[in-house]
Structures are given as C-alpha cells and as structure tokens.
Design a protein around this motif. Structure first.
Motif, PDB file in Angstrom:
ATOM      1  N   PHE A 156       0.838  -1.204   0.000  1.00  0.00           N
ATOM      2  CA  PHE A 156       0.000   0.000   0.000  1.00  0.00           C
ATOM      3  C   PHE A 156       0.875   1.256   0.000  1.00  0.00           C
ATOM      4  N   ALA A 157       1.843   1.315   0.922  1.00  0.00           N
ATOM      5  CA  ALA A 157       2.672   2.509   1.074  1.00  0.00           C
ATOM      6  C   ALA A 157       3.533   2.771  -0.155  1.00  0.00           C
ATOM      7  N   VAL A 158       4.223   1.731  -0.627  1.00  0.00           N
ATOM      8  CA  VAL A 158       5.113   1.900  -1.782  1.00  0.00           C
ATOM      9  C   VAL A 158       4.335   2.355  -3.012  1.00  0.00           C
ATOM     10  N   MET A 159       3.197   1.736  -3.265  1.00  0.00           N
ATOM     11  CA  MET A 159       2.389   2.116  -4.423  1.00  0.00           C
ATOM     12  C   MET A 159       1.859   3.545  -4.275  1.00  0.00           C
ATOM     13  N   ALA A 160       1.526   3.948  -3.058  1.00  0.00           N
ATOM     14  CA  ALA A 160       1.048   5.317  -2.843  1.00  0.00           C
ATOM     15  C   ALA A 160       2.128   6.332  -3.197  1.00  0.00           C
ATOM     16  N   PHE A 161       3.384   6.057  -2.803  1.00  0.00           N
ATOM     17  CA  PHE A 161       4.484   6.967  -3.129  1.00  0.00           C
ATOM     18  C   PHE A 161       4.757   7.009  -4.635  1.00  0.00           C
ATOM     19  N   VAL A 162       4.746   5.838  -5.261  1.00  0.00           N
ATOM     20  CA  VAL A 162       4.990   5.762  -6.707  1.00  0.00           C
ATOM     21  C   VAL A 162       3.917   6.536  -7.474  1.00  0.00           C
ATOM     22  N   ILE A 163       2.684   6.350  -7.073  1.00  0.00           N
ATOM     23  CA  ILE A 163       1.564   7.014  -7.745  1.00  0.00           C
ATOM     24  C   ILE A 163       1.654   8.530  -7.566  1.00  0.00           C
ATOM     25  N   ALA A 164       1.972   8.970  -6.345  1.00  0.00           N
ATOM     26  CA  ALA A 164       2.087  10.406  -6.091  1.00  0.00           C
ATOM     27  C   ALA A 164       3.210  11.021  -6.921  1.00  0.00           C
ATOM     28  N   ALA A 223      -1.972  14.004  -5.127  1.00  0.00           N
ATOM     29  CA  ALA A 223      -0.621  13.577  -4.783  1.00  0.00           C
ATOM     30  C   ALA A 223      -0.343  13.728  -3.285  1.00  0.00           C
ATOM     31  N   LEU A 224      -0.700  14.857  -2.713  1.00  0.00           N
ATOM     32  CA  LEU A 224      -0.476  15.092  -1.291  1.00  0.00           C
ATOM     33  C   LEU A 224      -1.259  14.102  -0.434  1.00  0.00           C
ATOM     34  N   PHE A 225      -2.453  13.810  -0.857  1.00  0.00           N
ATOM     35  CA  PHE A 225      -3.301  12.848  -0.165  1.00  0.00           C
ATOM     36  C   PHE A 225      -2.624  11.464  -0.122  1.00  0.00           C
ATOM     37  N   LEU A 226      -2.078  11.026  -1.244  1.00  0.00           N
ATOM     38  CA  LEU A 226      -1.446   9.713  -1.320  1.00  0.00           C
ATOM     39  C   LEU A 226      -0.174   9.634  -0.477  1.00  0.00           C
ATOM     40  N   VAL A 227       0.623  10.693  -0.472  1.00  0.00           N
ATOM     41  CA  VAL A 227       1.843  10.708   0.335  1.00  0.00           C
ATOM     42  C   VAL A 227       1.504  10.572   1.820  1.00  0.00           C
ATOM     43  N   ALA A 228       0.499  11.294   2.259  1.00  0.00           N
ATOM     44  CA  ALA A 228       0.085  11.225   3.663  1.00  0.00           C
ATOM     45  C   ALA A 228      -0.352   9.819   4.041  1.00  0.00           C
ATOM     46  N   VAL A 229      -1.117   9.177   3.172  1.00  0.00           N
ATOM     47  CA  VAL A 229      -1.598   7.820   3.449  1.00  0.00           C
ATOM     48  C   VAL A 229      -0.437   6.824   3.455  1.00  0.00           C
ATOM     49  N   GLY A 230       0.485   6.950   2.511  1.00  0.00           N
ATOM     50  CA  GLY A 230       1.642   6.057   2.445  1.00  0.00           C
ATOM     51  C   GLY A 230       2.508   6.150   3.690  1.00  0.00           C
ATOM     52  N   LEU A 231       2.741   7.371   4.169  1.00  0.00           N
ATOM     53  CA  LEU A 231       3.534   7.561   5.382  1.00  0.00           C
ATOM     54  C   LEU A 231       2.853   6.915   6.587  1.00  0.00           C
ATOM     55  N   ASN A 232       1.535   7.020   6.650  1.00  0.00           N
ATOM     56  CA  ASN A 232       0.793   6.404   7.753  1.00  0.00           C
ATOM     57  C   ASN A 232       0.956   4.888   7.749  1.00  0.00           C
ATOM     58  N   MET A 233       0.914   4.281   6.574  1.00  0.00           N
ATOM     59  CA  MET A 233       1.064   2.824   6.483  1.00  0.00           C
ATOM     60  C   MET A 233       2.463   2.375   6.899  1.00  0.00           C
ATOM     61  N   LEU A 234       3.484   3.082   6.453  1.00  0.00           N
ATOM     62  CA  LEU A 234       4.861   2.728   6.841  1.00  0.00           C
ATOM     63  C   LEU A 234       5.051   2.883   8.341  1.00  0.00           C
ATOM     64  N   TRP A 235       4.430   3.891   8.924  1.00  0.00           N
ATOM     65  CA  TRP A 235       4.508   4.095  10.371  1.00  0.00           C
ATOM     66  C   TRP A 235       3.933   2.888  11.104  1.00  0.00           C
ATOM     67  N   GLU A 236       2.848   2.339  10.608  1.00  0.00           N
ATOM     68  CA  GLU A 236       2.261   1.152  11.236  1.00  0.00           C
ATOM     69  C   GLU A 236       3.212  -0.032  11.183  1.00  0.00           C
ATOM     70  N   VAL A 237       3.908  -0.199  10.057  1.00  0.00           N
ATOM     71  CA  VAL A 237       4.849  -1.318   9.907  1.00  0.00           C
ATOM     72  C   VAL A 237       6.015  -1.155  10.864  1.00  0.00           C
ATOM     73  N   VAL A 238       6.575   0.052  10.917  1.00  0.00           N
ATOM     74  CA  VAL A 238       7.743   0.327  11.777  1.00  0.00           C
ATOM     75  C   VAL A 238       7.407   0.161  13.247  1.00  0.00           C
ATOM     76  N   MET A 239       6.223   0.636  13.628  1.00  0.00           N
ATOM     77  CA  MET A 239       5.840   0.576  15.040  1.00  0.00           C
ATOM     78  C   MET A 239       5.352  -0.810  15.455  1.00  0.00           C
ATOM     79  N   GLY A 240       5.124  -1.684  14.436  1.00  0.00           N
ATOM     80  CA  GLY A 240       4.764  -3.067  14.701  1.00  0.00           C
ATOM     81  C   GLY A 240       3.399  -3.229  15.313  1.00  0.00           C
TER      82      GLY A 240
END
Length: 276
Positions: free
Chosen positions: A120-128, A259-276
């Motif tokens: 989800f996160a990677v695709m959001a960044f690529v799309i943005a 684009a801004l919307f997708l970046v925000a969502v992608g960052l949120n998803m990566l945060w979930e992965v990092v925080m476990g």
C-alpha cells in the motif's frame, strides 16, 4: 457478542461514521473508491481494539472493497451526469479489471499484514510521484491507442488494487491521463471502474477469509458487516459532494490534492509497519 457489549464500542462507531463522510467526499473528488481513507482508518481502529495485527489489515482491505461498491456507484453516477465518463474505456477495462482483482483477492491470504501495508505505502508513493512528474505519460503515452496495453493495464491495476483495498482510482486516473484522457474524465471513468474492482475484490476476500480465526465480531470472511453498513451508507451519501467539488477545481489543483493525499496515506502505512 451481545448488544450491551456492542454498545461499549461507541467510539469505534463514531470513528467509522467520520471515516464514511471523509471517504465519500474523497471518492467523488479524486475518483477513488475511498479505500485510501478507509483502509488505514479501519486498520488503526481494529488494532486499538486489540485484534490480531495479522488479521486486521486483511479485514480493513476486504471491508474497504465492499464499502467501495455503493460509494463508487454514487460517484460514477454523479460524474456521468456531468459528461465525465468514457463508456468505451469502461467497456474495454471492465472484464480484465474483474479478473485481476478477483485473483488478487484470492491470493491476499498468502501475504502477511505487514506485506499488504508495505504494498500500500510503496504504491502510494509511486503514484504520487507519477502525478507530479508524469513519468507514466512519457513511458506509456505513445501506447494510448493500443487495446492490448489497456487490457494489460487493467489486469495490473485490478490485482494491485485488491491488495491495497482501493477502488483503483490512484492507479487508474494517472493511467487514463497517460492514455490521453482529461483529468476530469479520467476521474469520472475511474469511479465507474472502481465499482468493478470492488465487486470482484470483495468476492475474493470473502472466500479467502472464510473460516479464518480471530476475525472481529460481525465478520463474514474478511468483510466486517458493521463497518460496511456505517461507512458504506455515509460514504455513498457524501460522494456526490466530492464530485461537485471536483468540477469546481482546475486540473492542476486536482492533481496536487491527489498527490499530497497519497503521500500522507503512504507515510501512515509505513509508520504502522515500523511501530509493529
């Protein structure tokens, strides 16, 4: 679970209602099914309620696809009334979108929750990045008259969209723009394509999640009925508001909002992965 126990989940219910309003407006405004709002909101809510992280992301994705069905229909109708829906493209894409999405939904159970979040996160960044720098237009613009290219694109968009739990707008819109559609018509057509993605993906997640342990109450497969009812109704009701707003914005502004919307969502998803 009895009704008394369900009453204790009122903060969750209120959160779902707010999610429904925001995702509905986003669906109409950006030509997305609202999944980019629904998936992180629902997964975070379920995690806070103590459900297994490995199941939560699948439920969020599957339920998001089910919610997108009414949202996408309302959004597509609103755009169609404004002449912003290309029926020829819709007919070309629909069968291959359905195939790709159904396969993705069936395979979702093979991936862990974190894998789905990273996709989800990677695709959001690529799309943005693509929206801002338009590299897809440079790579694919010369293929806009090729039916085969449209069909392959539909397969890929369907498969990835099912794993992300989105209506495909974040993939479909830039692809259609690369193939020569205006931003407004790409958004409108994407909303209709999102309905096909949602129906097929929902079926796949319902089947792949059937009998899985640890699902939230009121779930059938990976589809949570409470979230489906609350978010789905409000999102469908609010989608025409977003569509009306989209037609008041110029194409450049619409692209940057997307684009801004997708970046925000992608960052949120990566945060979930990092925080476990």
């Amino acid at each position: 679970m009895d009704w008394g126990a369900l009453a204790g989940y009122w903060p969750f219910v209120v959160g779902l209602m707010v999610t429904g309003v925001i995702s509905g407006i986003a669906a109409g405004l950006l030509g997305i099914g609202g999944g980019a709002v629904i998936v992180p909101a629902l997964s975070n809510a379920l995690l806070l309620m103590g459900f297994d992280a490995e199941v939560v992301q699948h439920v969020a994705v599957g339920t998001s696809l089910a919610i997108i069905i009414p949202t996408g229909i309302m959004s597509a109708r609103a755009h169609h009334k404004r002449g912003a829906l290309d029926l020829d493209v819709l007919k070309l894409w629909a069968p291959f979108i359905v195939l790709g999405t159904f396969v993705g939904g069936l395979m979702a159970g093979l991936y862990s929750g974190d894998v789905l979040r990273i996709v989800f996160a990677v695709m959001a960044f690529v799309i943005a990045a693509n929206i801002i720098f338009a590299f897809q237009t440079k790579l694919m613009g010369h293929l806009k008259g090729s039916s085969i290219t449209h069909r392959i694109s539909a397969l890929v968009v369907g498969y990835v969209s099912s794993l992300m739990g989105i209506g495909g707008g974040s993939l479909t819109v830039p692809t259609l723009v690369a193939f020569g559609e205006t931003m407004h018509k790409a958004v409108g057509t994407s909303a209709a394509i999102g309905v096909a993605i949602a129906v097929s993906g929902t079926a796949g997640f319902l089947i792949s999640g059937w009998g899985v342990d640890g699902l939230p109450p009121l779930s059938i497969g990976y589809i949570n009925l409470l979230a489906l009812a609350l978010v789905g109704v409000l999102a469908a009701f609010c989608a025409p508001w977003g569509a009306a707003l989209a037609h008041r914005l110029d194409q450049k502004t619409l692209k940057y909002v997307f684009a801004l919307f997708l970046v925000a969502v992608g960052l949120n998803m990566l945060w979930e992965v990092v925080m476990g």
